[in-house]
Design a protein around this motif. Structure first.
Motif, PDB file in Angstrom:
ATOM      1  N   SER A  74       4.954  -4.346 -25.834  1.00  0.00           N
ATOM      2  CA  SER A  74       3.850  -3.617 -25.637  1.00  0.00           C
ATOM      3  C   SER A  74       3.683  -2.379 -26.615  1.00  0.00           C
ATOM      4  CB  SER A  74       3.930  -3.209 -24.347  1.00  0.00           C
ATOM      5  OG  SER A  74       5.128  -2.275 -23.872  1.00  0.00           O
ATOM      6  N   VAL A  75       2.400  -2.124 -26.699  1.00  0.00           N
ATOM      7  CA  VAL A  75       2.078  -0.814 -27.660  1.00  0.00           C
ATOM      8  C   VAL A  75       1.279   0.115 -26.784  1.00  0.00           C
ATOM      9  CG1 VAL A  75       2.264  -2.074 -29.825  1.00  0.00           C
ATOM     10  CG2 VAL A  75       0.097  -1.801 -28.697  1.00  0.00           C
ATOM     11  N   SER A  76       1.092   1.394 -27.407  1.00  0.00           N
ATOM     12  CA  SER A  76       0.398   2.443 -26.531  1.00  0.00           C
ATOM     13  C   SER A  76      -1.041   2.287 -26.814  1.00  0.00           C
ATOM     14  CB  SER A  76       0.687   3.708 -26.757  1.00  0.00           C
ATOM     15  OG  SER A  76       0.626   3.975 -28.276  1.00  0.00           O
ATOM     16  N   ASN A  77      -1.967   2.118 -25.811  1.00  0.00           N
ATOM     17  CA  ASN A  77      -3.465   1.892 -26.016  1.00  0.00           C
ATOM     18  C   ASN A  77      -3.871   0.589 -26.770  1.00  0.00           C
ATOM     19  OD1 ASN A  77      -4.145   4.310 -24.734  1.00  0.00           O
ATOM     20  ND2 ASN A  77      -3.655   5.414 -26.788  1.00  0.00           N
ATOM     21  N   PRO A  78      -3.172  -0.496 -26.577  1.00  0.00           N
ATOM     22  CA  PRO A  78      -3.221  -1.885 -26.910  1.00  0.00           C
ATOM     23  C   PRO A  78      -4.997  -2.398 -27.016  1.00  0.00           C
ATOM     24  CG  PRO A  78      -2.640  -2.317 -24.857  1.00  0.00           C
ATOM     25  CD  PRO A  78      -2.918  -0.779 -25.054  1.00  0.00           C
ATOM     26  N   ILE A  79      -5.165  -2.915 -28.196  1.00  0.00           N
ATOM     27  CA  ILE A  79      -6.748  -3.360 -28.335  1.00  0.00           C
ATOM     28  C   ILE A  79      -6.761  -4.615 -27.433  1.00  0.00           C
ATOM     29  CG2 ILE A  79      -8.172  -4.646 -30.064  1.00  0.00           C
ATOM     30  CD1 ILE A  79      -6.456  -3.314 -32.147  1.00  0.00           C
ATOM     31  N   ALA A  80      -5.970  -5.397 -27.228  1.00  0.00           N
ATOM     32  CA  ALA A  80      -5.866  -6.700 -26.388  1.00  0.00           C
ATOM     33  C   ALA A  80      -4.602  -7.098 -26.292  1.00  0.00           C
ATOM     34  CB  ALA A  80      -6.792  -7.537 -26.930  1.00  0.00           C
ATOM     35  N   LEU A  81      -4.545  -7.903 -25.121  1.00  0.00           N
ATOM     36  CA  LEU A  81      -2.898  -8.793 -25.184  1.00  0.00           C
ATOM     37  C   LEU A  81      -3.334 -10.031 -25.874  1.00  0.00           C
ATOM     38  CD1 LEU A  81      -0.265  -9.046 -23.891  1.00  0.00           C
ATOM     39  CD2 LEU A  81      -1.411 -10.014 -21.741  1.00  0.00           C
ATOM     40  N   LEU A  82      -2.235 -10.240 -26.725  1.00  0.00           N
ATOM     41  CA  LEU A  82      -2.408 -11.453 -27.339  1.00  0.00           C
ATOM     42  C   LEU A  82      -1.194 -12.454 -26.566  1.00  0.00           C
ATOM     43  CD1 LEU A  82      -3.465 -13.071 -30.229  1.00  0.00           C
ATOM     44  CD2 LEU A  82      -1.223 -12.328 -30.698  1.00  0.00           C
ATOM     45  N   VAL A  83      -1.692 -13.637 -26.365  1.00  0.00           N
ATOM     46  CA  VAL A  83      -0.660 -14.617 -25.785  1.00  0.00           C
ATOM     47  C   VAL A  83      -0.444 -15.682 -26.923  1.00  0.00           C
ATOM     48  CG1 VAL A  83      -0.280 -16.226 -23.848  1.00  0.00           C
ATOM     49  CG2 VAL A  83      -1.570 -14.302 -23.409  1.00  0.00           C
ATOM     50  N   LEU A  84       1.050 -15.526 -27.300  1.00  0.00           N
ATOM     51  CA  LEU A  84       1.358 -16.655 -28.475  1.00  0.00           C
ATOM     52  C   LEU A  84       1.875 -17.771 -28.210  1.00  0.00           C
ATOM     53  CD1 LEU A  84       1.446 -16.477 -31.676  1.00  0.00           C
ATOM     54  CD2 LEU A  84       3.661 -15.502 -31.521  1.00  0.00           C
ATOM     55  N   SER A  85       1.298 -18.969 -28.384  1.00  0.00           N
ATOM     56  CA  SER A  85       1.910 -20.149 -27.656  1.00  0.00           C
ATOM     57  C   SER A  85       2.405 -20.771 -29.267  1.00  0.00           C
ATOM     58  CB  SER A  85       0.735 -21.136 -27.198  1.00  0.00           C
ATOM     59  OG  SER A  85       1.163 -22.352 -26.663  1.00  0.00           O
ATOM     60  N   HIS A  86       3.838 -21.165 -28.868  1.00  0.00           N
ATOM     61  CA  HIS A  86       4.672 -21.908 -30.023  1.00  0.00           C
ATOM     62  C   HIS A  86       4.259 -23.352 -30.133  1.00  0.00           C
ATOM     63  CE1 HIS A  86       7.229 -23.622 -27.431  1.00  0.00           C
ATOM     64  NE2 HIS A  86       7.590 -22.529 -26.821  1.00  0.00           N
ATOM     65  N   GLY A  87       4.566 -23.883 -31.090  1.00  0.00           N
ATOM     66  CA  GLY A  87       4.480 -25.451 -31.213  1.00  0.00           C
ATOM     67  C   GLY A  87       5.366 -26.326 -30.886  1.00  0.00           C
ATOM     68  N   ILE A  88       5.728 -27.381 -31.206  1.00  0.00           N
ATOM     69  CA  ILE A  88       6.850 -28.298 -30.710  1.00  0.00           C
ATOM     70  C   ILE A  88       8.000 -27.872 -31.270  1.00  0.00           C
ATOM     71  CG2 ILE A  88       7.583 -30.619 -30.734  1.00  0.00           C
ATOM     72  CD1 ILE A  88       4.871 -31.693 -29.737  1.00  0.00           C
ATOM     73  N   GLY A  89       9.095 -27.840 -30.935  1.00  0.00           N
ATOM     74  CA  GLY A  89      10.303 -27.256 -31.496  1.00  0.00           C
ATOM     75  C   GLY A  89      10.642 -25.815 -31.517  1.00  0.00           C
ATOM     76  N   GLY A  90       9.374 -25.231 -31.202  1.00  0.00           N
ATOM     77  CA  GLY A  90       9.592 -23.699 -31.485  1.00  0.00           C
ATOM     78  C   GLY A  90      10.157 -23.007 -30.320  1.00  0.00           C
ATOM     79  N   GLY A  91       9.968 -21.604 -30.230  1.00  0.00           N
ATOM     80  CA  GLY A  91      10.092 -20.688 -28.964  1.00  0.00           C
ATOM     81  C   GLY A  91       9.467 -19.440 -29.202  1.00  0.00           C
ATOM     82  N   ALA A  92       9.851 -18.623 -28.298  1.00  0.00           N
ATOM     83  CA  ALA A  92       9.365 -17.400 -28.300  1.00  0.00           C
ATOM     84  C   ALA A  92       9.553 -16.747 -29.567  1.00  0.00           C
ATOM     85  CB  ALA A  92       9.624 -16.495 -27.188  1.00  0.00           C
ATOM     86  N   ASP A  93      10.796 -16.928 -30.248  1.00  0.00           N
ATOM     87  CA  ASP A  93      11.258 -16.024 -31.396  1.00  0.00           C
ATOM     88  C   ASP A  93      10.890 -16.557 -32.636  1.00  0.00           C
ATOM     89  OD1 ASP A  93      12.129 -14.059 -29.792  1.00  0.00           O
ATOM     90  OD2 ASP A  93      14.236 -14.560 -30.030  1.00  0.00           O
ATOM     91  N   SER A  94      10.080 -17.768 -32.578  1.00  0.00           N
ATOM     92  CA  SER A  94      10.017 -18.645 -33.814  1.00  0.00           C
ATOM     93  C   SER A  94       8.754 -17.997 -34.643  1.00  0.00           C
ATOM     94  CB  SER A  94       9.425 -20.091 -33.505  1.00  0.00           C
ATOM     95  OG  SER A  94      10.413 -20.709 -32.790  1.00  0.00           O
ATOM     96  N   TYR A  95       8.075 -17.226 -33.998  1.00  0.00           N
ATOM     97  CA  TYR A  95       6.870 -16.593 -34.806  1.00  0.00           C
ATOM     98  C   TYR A  95       7.176 -14.836 -34.709  1.00  0.00           C
ATOM     99  CZ  TYR A  95       5.047 -21.099 -34.249  1.00  0.00           C
ATOM    100  OH  TYR A  95       4.628 -22.409 -34.515  1.00  0.00           O
ATOM    101  N   ILE A  96       8.344 -14.519 -34.682  1.00  0.00           N
ATOM    102  CA  ILE A  96       8.805 -12.996 -34.516  1.00  0.00           C
ATOM    103  C   ILE A  96       8.076 -12.227 -35.731  1.00  0.00           C
ATOM    104  CG2 ILE A  96      10.884 -13.067 -35.872  1.00  0.00           C
ATOM    105  CD1 ILE A  96      10.276 -11.353 -32.327  1.00  0.00           C
ATOM    106  N   SER A  97       7.841 -12.729 -36.975  1.00  0.00           N
ATOM    107  CA  SER A  97       7.089 -12.034 -38.088  1.00  0.00           C
ATOM    108  C   SER A  97       5.699 -11.958 -37.676  1.00  0.00           C
ATOM    109  CB  SER A  97       7.392 -12.685 -39.530  1.00  0.00           C
ATOM    110  OG  SER A  97       6.709 -13.998 -39.441  1.00  0.00           O
ATOM    111  N   TYR A  98       5.051 -12.599 -37.054  1.00  0.00           N
ATOM    112  CA  TYR A  98       3.727 -12.691 -36.596  1.00  0.00           C
ATOM    113  C   TYR A  98       3.567 -11.773 -35.603  1.00  0.00           C
ATOM    114  CZ  TYR A  98       2.942 -17.040 -39.471  1.00  0.00           C
ATOM    115  OH  TYR A  98       2.988 -17.939 -40.231  1.00  0.00           O
ATOM    116  N   ILE A  99       4.470 -11.619 -34.441  1.00  0.00           N
ATOM    117  CA  ILE A  99       4.500 -10.775 -33.318  1.00  0.00           C
ATOM    118  C   ILE A  99       4.363  -9.460 -34.062  1.00  0.00           C
ATOM    119  CG2 ILE A  99       5.759  -9.897 -31.489  1.00  0.00           C
ATOM    120  CD1 ILE A  99       6.560 -13.039 -31.035  1.00  0.00           C
ATOM    121  N   LYS A 100       5.434  -9.200 -35.041  1.00  0.00           N
ATOM    122  CA  LYS A 100       5.493  -7.795 -35.497  1.00  0.00           C
ATOM    123  C   LYS A 100       4.231  -7.281 -36.211  1.00  0.00           C
ATOM    124  CE  LYS A 100       8.595  -5.735 -39.185  1.00  0.00           C
ATOM    125  NZ  LYS A 100       7.541  -5.306 -40.149  1.00  0.00           N
ATOM    126  N   TRP A 101       3.544  -8.347 -36.996  1.00  0.00           N
ATOM    127  CA  TRP A 101       2.484  -7.723 -37.568  1.00  0.00           C
ATOM    128  C   TRP A 101       1.345  -7.443 -36.333  1.00  0.00           C
ATOM    129  CZ3 TRP A 101      -2.587  -9.705 -37.842  1.00  0.00           C
ATOM    130  CH2 TRP A 101      -3.345  -9.022 -38.987  1.00  0.00           C
TER     131      TRP A 101
END
Length: 113
Positions: A74-101
């Protein structure tokens, strides 16, 4: 004539049952249950690398006999909530650099396993 109908119906039923069993076996062999690998042996960005600056909250969701896990960043005063859905063979942390961005751009993010 009735006997031929029963034979043809039995053959079709047998084909459907055998095809279903073969399809299930082939699918399970090619797409086994995903278990996380040892994330300390790679050069990718890991959550442990950014955990102090980007805390997350673990959420568990029951789906039938399965327990699903997801993380809310979470961030304060978010623009929106983005739900990140990974691909086959991935997991929640597979896209950590995108999440950070996305967090740096003002979005809250939910990523799940």
């Amino acid at each position: 004539m009735k006997k031929i109908g029963i034979i043809v119906g039995s053959i079709i039923l047998l084909f459907v049952v055998v095809s279903s069993i073969v399809s299930t076996v082939v699918y399970n062999q090619n797409f086994p249950r995903y278990e996380r690998h040892d994330d300390t042996i790679n050069a990718m960005l890991r959550y442990n690398d950014i955990s102090e600056d980007y805390p997350r909250e673990l959420h568990s969701i029951t789906s039938g006999d399965n327990q699903l896990s997801g993380y809310h960043y979470s961030v304060s005063n978010p623009i929106a909530l983005l739900v990140l859905s990974h691909g086959i063979g991935g997991g929640a942390d597979s896209y950590i650099s995108y999440i950070k961005w996305f967090l740096e751009q003002g979005f809250s993010v939910f990523s799940y396993d």
